[in-house]
Each structure stands twice: as structure tokens, then as C-alpha cells.
Design a protein around this motif. Sequence first.
Motif, PDB file in Angstrom:
ATOM      1  N   ARG A 191       0.920  -1.068   0.017  1.00  0.00           N
ATOM      2  CA  ARG A 191       0.045  -0.070   0.045  1.00  0.00           C
ATOM      3  C   ARG A 191       0.993   1.183   0.049  1.00  0.00           C
ATOM      4  NH1 ARG A 191      -1.844   3.697   3.571  1.00  0.00           N
ATOM      5  NH2 ARG A 191      -1.234   2.565   5.615  1.00  0.00           N
ATOM      6  N   PRO A 192       0.865   1.829  -1.119  1.00  0.00           N
ATOM      7  CA  PRO A 192       1.930   3.129  -1.107  1.00  0.00           C
ATOM      8  C   PRO A 192       1.290   3.849   0.009  1.00  0.00           C
ATOM      9  CG  PRO A 192       1.317   2.467  -3.308  1.00  0.00           C
ATOM     10  CD  PRO A 192       0.518   1.675  -2.503  1.00  0.00           C
ATOM     11  N   GLY A 193       2.292   4.780   0.619  1.00  0.00           N
ATOM     12  CA  GLY A 193       1.887   5.810   1.667  1.00  0.00           C
ATOM     13  C   GLY A 193       2.103   7.137   1.351  1.00  0.00           C
ATOM     14  N   LEU A 194       1.446   8.130   1.621  1.00  0.00           N
ATOM     15  CA  LEU A 194       1.689   9.623   1.397  1.00  0.00           C
ATOM     16  C   LEU A 194       3.068   9.795   2.225  1.00  0.00           C
ATOM     17  CD1 LEU A 194       0.961  12.460   0.159  1.00  0.00           C
ATOM     18  CD2 LEU A 194      -0.463  12.650   2.020  1.00  0.00           C
ATOM     19  N   GLU A 195       3.026   9.208   3.407  1.00  0.00           N
ATOM     20  CA  GLU A 195       4.200   9.774   4.086  1.00  0.00           C
ATOM     21  C   GLU A 195       5.425   9.454   3.847  1.00  0.00           C
ATOM     22  OE1 GLU A 195       2.932   5.506   5.701  1.00  0.00           O
ATOM     23  OE2 GLU A 195       1.949   7.588   4.933  1.00  0.00           O
ATOM     24  N   ASP A 196       5.650   8.196   2.900  1.00  0.00           N
ATOM     25  CA  ASP A 196       6.937   7.734   2.623  1.00  0.00           C
ATOM     26  C   ASP A 196       7.128   8.470   1.251  1.00  0.00           C
ATOM     27  OD1 ASP A 196       7.125   6.247   4.847  1.00  0.00           O
ATOM     28  OD2 ASP A 196       6.409   4.513   3.688  1.00  0.00           O
ATOM     29  N   LEU A 197       6.219   8.759   0.489  1.00  0.00           N
ATOM     30  CA  LEU A 197       6.370   9.668  -0.684  1.00  0.00           C
ATOM     31  C   LEU A 197       6.783  10.987  -0.516  1.00  0.00           C
ATOM     32  CD1 LEU A 197       4.084   9.770  -3.865  1.00  0.00           C
ATOM     33  CD2 LEU A 197       4.818  11.803  -2.693  1.00  0.00           C
ATOM     34  N   LEU A 198       6.417  11.595   0.551  1.00  0.00           N
ATOM     35  CA  LEU A 198       6.859  13.022   0.942  1.00  0.00           C
ATOM     36  C   LEU A 198       8.195  12.741   1.497  1.00  0.00           C
ATOM     37  CD1 LEU A 198       3.590  14.609   2.161  1.00  0.00           C
ATOM     38  CD2 LEU A 198       4.563  15.078   0.142  1.00  0.00           C
ATOM     39  N   GLY A 199       8.316  11.897   2.410  1.00  0.00           N
ATOM     40  CA  GLY A 199       9.748  11.687   2.856  1.00  0.00           C
ATOM     41  C   GLY A 199      10.892  11.519   2.052  1.00  0.00           C
ATOM     42  N   ALA A 200      10.549  10.826   0.893  1.00  0.00           N
ATOM     43  CA  ALA A 200      11.398  10.431   0.071  1.00  0.00           C
ATOM     44  C   ALA A 200      11.616  11.856  -0.883  1.00  0.00           C
ATOM     45  CB  ALA A 200      11.017   9.220  -1.003  1.00  0.00           C
ATOM     46  N   GLY A 201      10.608  12.399  -1.088  1.00  0.00           N
ATOM     47  CA  GLY A 201      10.593  13.570  -1.809  1.00  0.00           C
ATOM     48  C   GLY A 201      11.428  14.605  -1.090  1.00  0.00           C
ATOM     49  N   ALA A 202      11.209  14.626   0.187  1.00  0.00           N
ATOM     50  CA  ALA A 202      12.157  15.757   1.243  1.00  0.00           C
ATOM     51  C   ALA A 202      13.668  15.370   0.970  1.00  0.00           C
ATOM     52  CB  ALA A 202      11.463  15.850   2.362  1.00  0.00           C
ATOM     53  N   VAL A 203      14.083  14.110   0.839  1.00  0.00           N
ATOM     54  CA  VAL A 203      15.382  13.680   0.968  1.00  0.00           C
ATOM     55  C   VAL A 203      16.004  14.309  -0.657  1.00  0.00           C
ATOM     56  CG1 VAL A 203      17.012  11.947   0.757  1.00  0.00           C
ATOM     57  CG2 VAL A 203      15.510  11.677   2.514  1.00  0.00           C
ATOM     58  N   ILE A 204      15.162  13.831  -1.553  1.00  0.00           N
ATOM     59  CA  ILE A 204      15.915  14.106  -2.976  1.00  0.00           C
ATOM     60  C   ILE A 204      15.896  15.633  -3.156  1.00  0.00           C
ATOM     61  CG2 ILE A 204      15.116  13.952  -5.319  1.00  0.00           C
ATOM     62  CD1 ILE A 204      13.866  11.390  -4.756  1.00  0.00           C
ATOM     63  N   ALA A 205      14.713  16.539  -2.521  1.00  0.00           N
ATOM     64  CA  ALA A 205      14.829  17.903  -2.561  1.00  0.00           C
ATOM     65  C   ALA A 205      16.054  18.560  -1.896  1.00  0.00           C
ATOM     66  CB  ALA A 205      13.617  18.246  -1.984  1.00  0.00           C
ATOM     67  N   ALA A 206      16.421  17.915  -0.773  1.00  0.00           N
ATOM     68  CA  ALA A 206      17.536  18.242   0.198  1.00  0.00           C
ATOM     69  C   ALA A 206      18.700  18.029  -0.599  1.00  0.00           C
ATOM     70  CB  ALA A 206      17.607  17.603   1.547  1.00  0.00           C
ATOM     71  N   LEU A 207      19.137  17.057  -1.291  1.00  0.00           N
ATOM     72  CA  LEU A 207      20.104  16.577  -2.090  1.00  0.00           C
ATOM     73  C   LEU A 207      20.296  17.716  -3.212  1.00  0.00           C
ATOM     74  CD1 LEU A 207      22.660  14.963  -3.105  1.00  0.00           C
ATOM     75  CD2 LEU A 207      20.839  13.529  -4.269  1.00  0.00           C
ATOM     76  N   ARG A 208      19.300  17.995  -4.066  1.00  0.00           N
ATOM     77  CA  ARG A 208      19.404  18.844  -5.086  1.00  0.00           C
ATOM     78  C   ARG A 208      19.582  20.279  -4.614  1.00  0.00           C
ATOM     79  NH1 ARG A 208      21.069  18.785  -8.584  1.00  0.00           N
ATOM     80  NH2 ARG A 208      19.810  19.740 -10.053  1.00  0.00           N
ATOM     81  N   ALA A 209      19.066  20.641  -3.126  1.00  0.00           N
ATOM     82  CA  ALA A 209      19.408  22.072  -2.736  1.00  0.00           C
ATOM     83  C   ALA A 209      20.913  22.283  -2.503  1.00  0.00           C
ATOM     84  CB  ALA A 209      18.712  22.194  -1.391  1.00  0.00           C
ATOM     85  N   THR A 210      21.652  21.264  -2.232  1.00  0.00           N
ATOM     86  CA  THR A 210      22.901  21.372  -2.240  1.00  0.00           C
ATOM     87  C   THR A 210      23.695  21.480  -3.507  1.00  0.00           C
ATOM     88  OG1 THR A 210      23.830  19.018  -2.412  1.00  0.00           O
ATOM     89  CG2 THR A 210      22.992  19.651  -0.130  1.00  0.00           C
ATOM     90  N   GLY A 211      23.131  21.390  -4.652  1.00  0.00           N
ATOM     91  CA  GLY A 211      23.677  21.462  -5.909  1.00  0.00           C
ATOM     92  C   GLY A 211      24.003  20.187  -6.411  1.00  0.00           C
ATOM     93  N   GLY A 212      24.136  19.121  -5.481  1.00  0.00           N
ATOM     94  CA  GLY A 212      24.289  17.595  -5.733  1.00  0.00           C
ATOM     95  C   GLY A 212      23.223  16.900  -6.415  1.00  0.00           C
ATOM     96  N   GLY A 213      23.518  15.744  -6.923  1.00  0.00           N
ATOM     97  CA  GLY A 213      22.693  14.821  -7.456  1.00  0.00           C
ATOM     98  C   GLY A 213      22.200  15.102  -8.667  1.00  0.00           C
TER      99      GLY A 213
END
Length: 273
Positions: free
Chosen positions: A164-186
Motif C-alpha cells: 500500500r503506497p503511503g503518502l508519508e513515505d512519498l513525501l519523506g522520499a521527496g524531502a530527501v531528494i529535494a535536500a540533495l538537490r538543494a546542495t547542488g548535488g545529485g
Amino acid sequence: MSDWYLQQEYGVRFEWGAAGAQRLAAGVACLVVVDVLSFTTSVSVAVEAGTRVHPYAWRDESASAFARSNAAELAVGRRAVTPDAPWSLSPAALRRAPFTPRLVLPSPNGSAIAAAAGGSAVVAGCLRNASAVGRWLALHGYGTPQRPLAVIASGERWPDGSLRPGLEDLLGAGAVIAALRATGGGGPLSPEATAVRAAFTATPDAAGAVAACSSALELARSGFADDVAIAVEVDASTTVPVLTDGAFTDAAVTEGIRTDGPLDGTVRSTPPG
């Protein structure tokens, strides 16, 4: 089966569940497990307190034997907490429990994903430490075609055992990816990773969305609203739990790395100790 599912052209990839982790793990240098309610949130709380957390995929008699073999305490089910067994998958219970240097934390979702990683580095990410994880990934050069990264949203289970895909994990994963991109990395990001990042950045109140989602409602109605409250402490933690010798350990301890700077690409190193 062909390799259409591998997202091979991209430095940052995204999938769901243990099956997704198993398929992507062999082709990436690092795997970030995201299980906001509650495995990786619990890992962040325990590791923050100095505990080494051993993931284990099953909560059965074999878990007890595994804990004994690692000289560790065993976390029990949320409703099985007692004064003699105060540790559980509940992050609120872990905050109340006495300190233990080693803890086995069974979880059929988050722990199973960690076990699927093979030789890849494994990091526990959640809303509490998303920015710190993003900085750590950037520091190590993860998320590039040369050192690809897979972010795996754990999801939950329906009564029949299906994902069962969960909104909480979708947003958590998105937060990690957004944080990586905010460093200019990834980068580049796969379409899947791009969509997950966009879901997070386009959500004006990610904490509120998670607190009101189905998985949170299930926990709150079961008497574990405190677990939800801890899970939505966005960026409250600078701890980056990295799987080291079979246990999640704070990267700041094992590597002497601080990840508490502003979200501007700055990552500071300090000597261990």
C-alpha cells in the motif's frame, strides 16, 4: 526480465517497497530507506540517542536469537511494551525507554528494504533528518551517474500483504531528494524521482499532510498519536544513520562529519571524538 525498470540513465532513482529495492540495489552505490511511520523515524530517534540499531525483517523467535547473538535488546510490538521490554517500533516508546547500546528493530517493511541492499551503502531517511541526509549524500558524491542513488519509499501493507503506497513515505522520499538537490548535488533525476521531489516541494505543509494521512490516522486511532507527532518533526535531527557492520550508526560518530549547517550546500567536517 529486461532492464527497463532500472532507471539506468539517472543519478537519482526512486522505487517502492522491498521488491523495488531488490531490483534497483545491484545497480546503485547507495540506497536510502524511507519509512516515516515508523521504522526510519524510530531509527533516527534511537541512533540520535547513541544506540546502534540492527534491522531485522521478521518479528518471530528468530528475532530473539538474532538479538542474543548481537548482545542487543529486542524491540517488541507497540502493544507489547512492558517495564521489562520498553523498546518497540514506536519512536515515542524509544524516547521513554532507558538507553541501550544495541537494539534489534524488527520491521517487515523498512528492515526488509535495508536487507535488500546487498553491497550498497544504506541510509535511514525520514522527515526528521531529510536535510541532513541530503547533505551527507552530496558530501559522498551519491546521486550521480558515477555513484547512483536509489531512494526507496517503504509503503505499508494491505491485509492481504500487498503493497500500500503511503503518502508519508512519498513525501519523506521527496524531502530527501529535494535536500540533495538543494546542495547542488545529485542528478540527473529519473522521472520517478522528479515526480516525488515535486510532490514534496509543491506541498505547502508536508508535516500537516503526513499528520492527516491514512497511515497517521491508523496510528492515532490505535492510541499512538505521539508517534505521528515525532514523525512530522521536519528537520529536527541532524543525525544520519548509516548501516555499518550490520547496524545503523550515526555518520557523525563513524566519519566525523557534521550535517547541521544551512541548507546551502555547506557540509562541515570535524575530527571524531
